[in-house]
Design an enzyme around this catalytic site. Structure first.
Site, PDB file in Angstrom:
ATOM      1  N   LYS A 134      -8.208  17.131  28.476  1.00  0.00           N
ATOM      2  CA  LYS A 134      -7.663  17.876  27.334  1.00  0.00           C
ATOM      3  C   LYS A 134      -8.754  18.085  26.303  1.00  0.00           C
ATOM      4  CE  LYS A 134      -3.531  19.310  25.908  1.00  0.00           C
ATOM      5  NZ  LYS A 134      -2.399  19.590  26.796  1.00  0.00           N
ATOM      6  N   GLY A 153       6.839  29.104  19.508  1.00  0.00           N
ATOM      7  CA  GLY A 153       5.569  29.595  20.045  1.00  0.00           C
ATOM      8  C   GLY A 153       5.789  29.998  21.487  1.00  0.00           C
ATOM      9  N   ASN A 154       4.747  29.998  22.264  1.00  0.00           N
ATOM     10  CA  ASN A 154       4.846  30.444  23.650  1.00  0.00           C
ATOM     11  C   ASN A 154       5.901  29.653  24.431  1.00  0.00           C
ATOM     12  OD1 ASN A 154       3.709  30.004  26.630  1.00  0.00           O
ATOM     13  ND2 ASN A 154       3.261  32.072  25.948  1.00  0.00           N
TER      14      ASN A 154
HETATM   15  N1  GLU Z   1      -1.851  23.032  27.949  1.00  0.00           N
HETATM   16  C1  GLU Z   1      -0.876  23.032  28.996  1.00  0.00           C
HETATM   17  C2  GLU Z   1      -0.303  21.647  29.204  1.00  0.00           C
HETATM   18  O1  GLU Z   1      -0.301  20.840  28.313  1.00  0.00           O
HETATM   19  C3  GLU Z   1      -1.391  23.675  30.272  1.00  0.00           C
HETATM   20  C4  GLU Z   1      -2.593  23.076  30.884  1.00  0.00           C
HETATM   21  C5  GLU Z   1      -3.215  23.904  31.993  1.00  0.00           C
HETATM   22  O2  GLU Z   1      -2.684  24.960  32.339  1.00  0.00           O
HETATM   23  O3  GLU Z   1      -4.241  23.471  32.503  1.00  0.00           O
HETATM   24  O4  GLU Z   1       0.205  21.331  30.237  1.00  0.00           O
END
Ligand code: GLU
Length: 420
Positions: A106, A220-221
């Site tokens: 992340k 949001g999305n």
């Molecule tokens: N940010 C999204 C999550 O927390 C997607 C991560 C991704 O697609 O790699 O799962």
């Protein structure tokens, strides 16, 4: 709203509980409670007025036993190192639970993107990616969108990386625009996946989703698409909110009309067709069948849990329910579909995009959507079955089952690789 919760402490506590539940050794906890690597970077940005402003960012790589690190990058004024580490650990479990060949990663940049111009945002994004370019890569670590980042951000990342490495590395990020190898399905994927999980949970608890009342925190999305698809599935979306507040209508809101108001005025609170305005706190305490927290961490806590009336909580956000609150809810019989299950739709379609990029592309949107739906249903059923057959459901919620399946898979991979 948020108390002084450290998400990393919470993530470690969840791991500790799972290690104990599975009867694994302390060694497993020691190895998995610390990320493999956290890179902290300085991001100097030339602002439009000619001055230089310095931002700070991180990329945390938690574990790559199952494959390259994978997870989004968030831009948020309050994000911090421990939050990014916790989120990277949650990605390890999310990817494992979904059966994807990915580890967990992340990223985060402490910035309020709403205060930056498009040019400033582009320079910040390119610099951040340059600073982490040594540790990301198609087979190393694959970023994607998260809070306040989007396909345009991914386009800048992809372009910057391709410039530095002198090639066209489409698979280095997912969630890209369609023109650059992205999938339309990726845009709706998190919210759609959450809606599918809510539908399946509703089938088990109430015999179906039709006519069931839903409140969604965050527009949001993830929140918007969850609300949209839940409404299409026949649920009654009675309340939605964003950071400025929310709106309520007992008959159900027109999800598209609310979205239009948010796009035009900046917030759902300006929706005139709604019965009344409500606060975010009120939304969480509404007497609804299903509550979908789709905003940030730690919104259901010791402070408000006694007033939460929903029968099921479907976590579209990462970490919205604190462990203390979960204990209370479990005793009350409230079913919680945890984040690592309910919001996995994003990374599931990211995987399809990544495979497609590596093959040079042939997957259709229909195929991607079908696979997403199948995977969400199968994952929910696997977690539900584990919960019912192996755990005391009055003591443990679905989260414990999801963690048990996820951690067990990572541990088995680590053993096979000779790391444990
Ligand atoms: N940010 C999204 C999550 O927390 C997607 C991560 C991704 O697609 O790699 O799962």
């Amino acid at each position: 709203m948020a108390a002084v919760h450290d998400p990393y402490e919470e993530a470690k506590r969840q791991l500790r509980q799972t290690v104990e539940l599975l009867g694994l050794s302390d060694e497993v906890y020691e190895v998995l409670s610390v990320p493999d690597r956290v890179l902290e970077v300085k991001i100097p940005v030339r602002m439009d007025d000619g001055s230089v402003k310095v931002f700070i960012g991180w990329r945390s790589q938690h574990n790559n036993a199952l494959g390259p690190y994978k997870g989004g990058v968030r831009y948020h004024p309050e994000t911090h190192k421990n939050e990014v580490i916790a989120l990277s650990m949650w990605m390890t479990w999310k990817n494992s639970l979904a059966g994807l060949p990915y580890g967990g990663g992340k990223g985060g940049v402490r910035v309020d993107p709403r205060k930056l111009s498009a040019g400033e945002l582009e320079r910040l994004s390119r610099k951040y990616f340059e600073m982490i370019s040594d540790i990301v890569g198609v087979d190393q670590d694959i970023p994607a969108p998260d809070v306040y980042t989007n396909p345009q951000t991914m386009a800048w990342y992809f372009d910057e990386y391709s410039r530095i490495k002198r090639g066209q590395y489409f698979g280095v990020v997912t969630g890209k625009p369609l023109e650059l190898g992205g999938l339309q399905t990726r845009v709706i994927s998190t919210g759609y996946g959450t809606a599918v999980v809510a539908r399946e949970v509703a089938k088990k608890l109430f015999g179906g989703i039709e006519g069931r009342t839903v409140a969604v925190q965050g527009y949001g999305n993830a929140g918007y698409y969850a609300a949209k698809f839940l409404a299409e599935m026949g649920a009654r979306v009675v309340a939605v909110s964003d950071s400025k507040g929310g709106v309520y209508s007992s008959k159900g809101l027109d999800v598209e009309a609310v979205k239009k108001v948010k796009d035009e005025t900046g917030s759902v609170v300006n929706c005139k067709s709604a019965e009344r305005r409500i606060t975010n706190e009120e939304l969480l305490e509404l007497d609804v069948d299903i509550l979908v927290p789709a905003a940030i961490e730690n919104v259901i806590t010791e402070a408000n849990v006694d007033r939460v009336k929903a029968k099921a909580i479907i976590e579209a956000a990462n970490g919205p329910t604190t462990p203390e609150a979960e204990e209370v809810l479990t005793k009350k019989g409230v079913v919680i579909a945890p984040d690592i299950l309910a919001n996995a739709g994003g990374v599931i379609v990211s995987h399809i995009e990544w495979v497609n990029n590596r093959m040079g592309g042939w997957i259709t949107e229909e195929e991607a959507l079908k696979r997403l739906e199948e995977k969400m249903v199968n994952n929910l059923n696997a977690v539900w079955d584990y919960w019912q057959s192996k755990l005391d459901t009055s003591k443990y919620n679905l989260r414990a089952a999801a963690y048990a399946i996820a951690v067990d898979r990572v541990v088995r991979a680590m053993k096979l690789r000779g790391w444990l």
